[in-house]
Design an enzyme around this catalytic site. Structure first.
Site, PDB file in Angstrom:
ATOM      1  N   ASN A   5     -42.394 107.399 157.984  1.00 19.58           N
ATOM      2  CA  ASN A   5     -42.574 107.801 156.590  1.00 19.58           C
ATOM      3  C   ASN A   5     -43.155 109.210 156.477  1.00 19.58           C
ATOM      4  OD1 ASN A   5     -42.999 104.530 155.642  1.00 19.58           O
ATOM      5  ND2 ASN A   5     -41.859 105.917 154.331  1.00 19.58           N
ATOM      6  N   SER A   6     -43.655 109.752 157.574  1.00 17.07           N
ATOM      7  CA  SER A   6     -44.274 111.071 157.532  1.00 17.07           C
ATOM      8  C   SER A   6     -43.293 112.102 156.972  1.00 17.07           C
ATOM      9  CB  SER A   6     -44.710 111.498 158.931  1.00 17.07           C
ATOM     10  OG  SER A   6     -45.813 110.748 159.371  1.00 17.07           O
ATOM     11  N   LEU A  29     -62.541 132.893 149.347  1.00 18.86           N
ATOM     12  CA  LEU A  29     -63.772 132.998 148.580  1.00 18.86           C
ATOM     13  C   LEU A  29     -64.658 134.132 149.077  1.00 18.86           C
ATOM     14  CD1 LEU A  29     -65.675 131.875 146.403  1.00 18.86           C
ATOM     15  CD2 LEU A  29     -66.538 130.252 148.105  1.00 18.86           C
ATOM     16  N   THR A  37     -48.360 111.654 154.698  1.00 21.44           N
ATOM     17  CA  THR A  37     -48.739 112.341 155.926  1.00 21.44           C
ATOM     18  C   THR A  37     -49.246 111.414 157.012  1.00 21.44           C
ATOM     19  OG1 THR A  37     -49.234 114.389 154.779  1.00 21.44           O
ATOM     20  CG2 THR A  37     -50.320 114.071 156.887  1.00 21.44           C
ATOM     21  N   ALA A  38     -50.079 110.455 156.660  1.00 18.38           N
ATOM     22  CA  ALA A  38     -50.708 109.638 157.697  1.00 18.38           C
ATOM     23  C   ALA A  38     -51.107 108.284 157.134  1.00 18.38           C
ATOM     24  CB  ALA A  38     -51.940 110.350 158.261  1.00 18.38           C
ATOM     25  N   ASP A  67     -50.590 120.686 157.662  1.00 13.44           N
ATOM     26  CA  ASP A  67     -49.618 119.757 158.232  1.00 13.44           C
ATOM     27  C   ASP A  67     -48.347 119.708 157.400  1.00 13.44           C
ATOM     28  OD1 ASP A  67     -48.587 118.015 160.125  1.00 13.44           O
ATOM     29  OD2 ASP A  67     -49.403 116.230 159.154  1.00 13.44           O
ATOM     30  N   ALA A 120     -67.234 133.570 151.094  1.00 14.10           N
ATOM     31  CA  ALA A 120     -68.574 132.996 151.209  1.00 14.10           C
ATOM     32  C   ALA A 120     -68.480 131.717 152.020  1.00 14.10           C
ATOM     33  CB  ALA A 120     -69.178 132.714 149.836  1.00 14.10           C
ATOM     34  N   HIS A 139     -46.191 118.068 161.876  1.00 12.18           N
ATOM     35  CA  HIS A 139     -46.156 117.301 163.123  1.00 12.18           C
ATOM     36  C   HIS A 139     -44.811 116.621 163.353  1.00 12.18           C
ATOM     37  CE1 HIS A 139     -47.362 113.850 160.434  1.00 12.18           C
ATOM     38  NE2 HIS A 139     -46.568 113.181 161.261  1.00 12.18           N
TER      39      HIS A 139
END
Length: 479
Positions: A225-226, A281, A242-243, A150, A283, A120
């Site tokens: 800071n992201s 996977l 990240t957040a 992200d 599944a 982002h």
């Protein structure tokens, strides 16, 4: 007299021995032990400066610029005389350009100039500038960006120079209570370091990305800071900030970071093959709640109960059946579907891994081979055109590979919307990326090219059946 002399000597020896023991104990108290809380004033006065001095040069500031086309909001722009004197392209609603700037942080993870940041931070950017610790400004090229995690990988050209970088630490070894440092560029004020502890692990209810699985920390993380680094006391990278959870825009002591194991998977994918290859996977299931646990004869809620298995996929070949409950991957507990997705996505591609199951109340272990999902059938991208409500939508044949790419997981067949052009009937209809088109005028939609032919022959009123997520609804367009 002799007895009294020996008693005095014995007492003196005892005092001397105690002084030696106290001295040893004192020296032991001043020794740094990472697994223990501070035991003395000397330990409390220890400084993080040496760690920061080594790690901070590997954290960069990132500035991205994006040119946005906007239509003039004043009615004067629709006046031909106004446009004649003040410029314009002759079209109603004169187009204007404005530059949209954003800032963030990034982390050098390779001495040759490879940088990881958040998706982002650079999404839609026309230009990305990285500012190194020595204040050099370098234009960065995008190596790859992964919206599902992200994360994005950038590259700066520094020739043969070797830049400072951070080494990855196995995020599975991180524990709640560990001391951590967050390094970044909050509010654009310049590089800042904050400290805290790991508040929680395996946070899956954050809603930031499709692969929700985060390290939570109380180290102050603010806007800007992201993409910055979350490091341990040895200066190793354990996560990408990240957040934050905030009601005011500032730090409330609840920050989230993408674990380094996921970061490493994304970086190695883009740096190696140019794309992220995640294990699959084959599944699908749902998280085990308290009510489900009782019905499945489980002592405690947790895990994922399997509801669908892809024929011939890894889970099918491993013998996993509908009704099995996956409770751990490689010895790591699985609490819900988000945790299972993360555990599978970070498995080494091509290697065999152990899954722990519960089948009819009994424990069972199976091994699966981590492999990427197949693109079967081929996606056959098709732009729908013509005089019908679906015009302007690009559709594709759904496959396990495309389902994973879209973050859907379960649907493995059908026709799905992958893009919608602005100002088209499909956009006005309200279609969204990821919508599955199930039926048109009573007929089943089987393939993307077939839908183009069905839509061209159809006449109003159009009856369209759409599946969005777990909901199916019908739309009637009179024409």
């Amino acid at each position: 007299m002799v007895r009294r002399r020996w008693s005095r000597l014995g007492a003196g020896a005892l005092v001397a021995a105690l002084m030696v023991v106290a001295s040893v104990a004192s020296s032991e108290e001043t020794r740094v032990d990472e697994s223990r809380a501070p035991q003395s004033r000397e330990q409390i006065r220890l400084s993080f400066a040496p760690v920061v001095g080594r790690a901070a040069p590997a954290v960069v500031n990132i500035y991205s610029r994006r040119i946005v086309q906007s239509r003039g909001s004043s009615p004067l722009f629709d006046d031909p005389l106004f446009r004649r004197f003040f410029g314009g392209d002759g079209s109603p609603g004169m187009q204007r350009q404005r530059v949209q700037n954003s800032l963030g942080s990034g982390v050098l993870v390779d001495p040759r100039g490879l940088i990881v940041t958040n998706h982002h931070v650079i999404a839609g950017a026309d230009e990305v500038i990285c500012v190194l610790s020595d204040r050099r400004e370098l234009e960065a090229t995008l190596v790859g960006s992964d919206e599902r995690t992200d994360l994005a990988v950038l590259k700066v050209d520094v020739g043969d120079e070797r830049l400072p970088f951070l080494q990855f630490r196995d995020s599975e070894q991180v524990e709640v209570g560990d001391l951590v440092l967050a390094i970044g560029n909050p509010f654009g004020v310049g590089q800042t370091v904050t400290s805290g502890i790991v508040s929680a692990l395996a946070q899956t209810r954050v809603g930031i990305s499709d692969l929700n699985f985060f390290i939570q920390t109380d180290a102050a993380i603010n806007p800007g800071n992201s993409g910055g680094a979350l490091i341990d006391v040895d200066g190793r990278l354990i996560g990408i900030n990240t957040a934050i959870y905030s009601r005011s825009g500032g730090s409330l002591g609840i920050g989230f970071a993408v674990p380094s194991n996921m970061v490493r998977t994304v970086v190695e994918g883009f740096a190696g093959s140019g794309r992220v290859v995640r294990a699959w996977l084959g599944a699908w299931g749902r998280s085990v709640t308290a009510d489900l646990a009782q019905g499945l004869d489980l002592k405690t809620p947790g895990g994922v109960v399997i509801e669908e298995v892809y024929p011939g996929g890894p889970a099918d070949r491993a013998g996993i059946r509908i009704g099995d409950v996956i409770v751990a991957v490689q010895g790591r507990a699985v609490g819900d579907t988000a945790a299972l997705d993360y555990r599978i996505a970070t498995l080494p591609a091509g290697e065999s891994s152990e899954l722990e199951l519960v089948r009819r109340g009994r424990p069972l272990a199976v091994r699966i081979r981590a492999e990427e999902p197949p693109e079967d059938p081929p996606r056959a991208l098709t732009l729908l055109e013509g005089a019908h409500p679906l015009a302007g939508a690009t559709v594709a044949n759904l496959s396990p590979a495309l389902a994973e790419e879209l973050g859907e997981g379960r649907p493995w067949k059908g026709v799905v919307v992958v893009d919608i052009r602005a100002g088209t009937p499909a956009q006005r209809l309200g279609l969204k990326r990821g919508d599955r088109l199930v039926g048109l005028n009573g007929g089943e939609i089987a393939t993307a090219p077939g839908l183009q032919r069905q839509a061209a022959r159809a006449r109003p009123p159009w009856q369209l059946r759409i599946r969005r997520g777990q909901e199916t609804f019908d739309v009637v367009i009179r024409g």
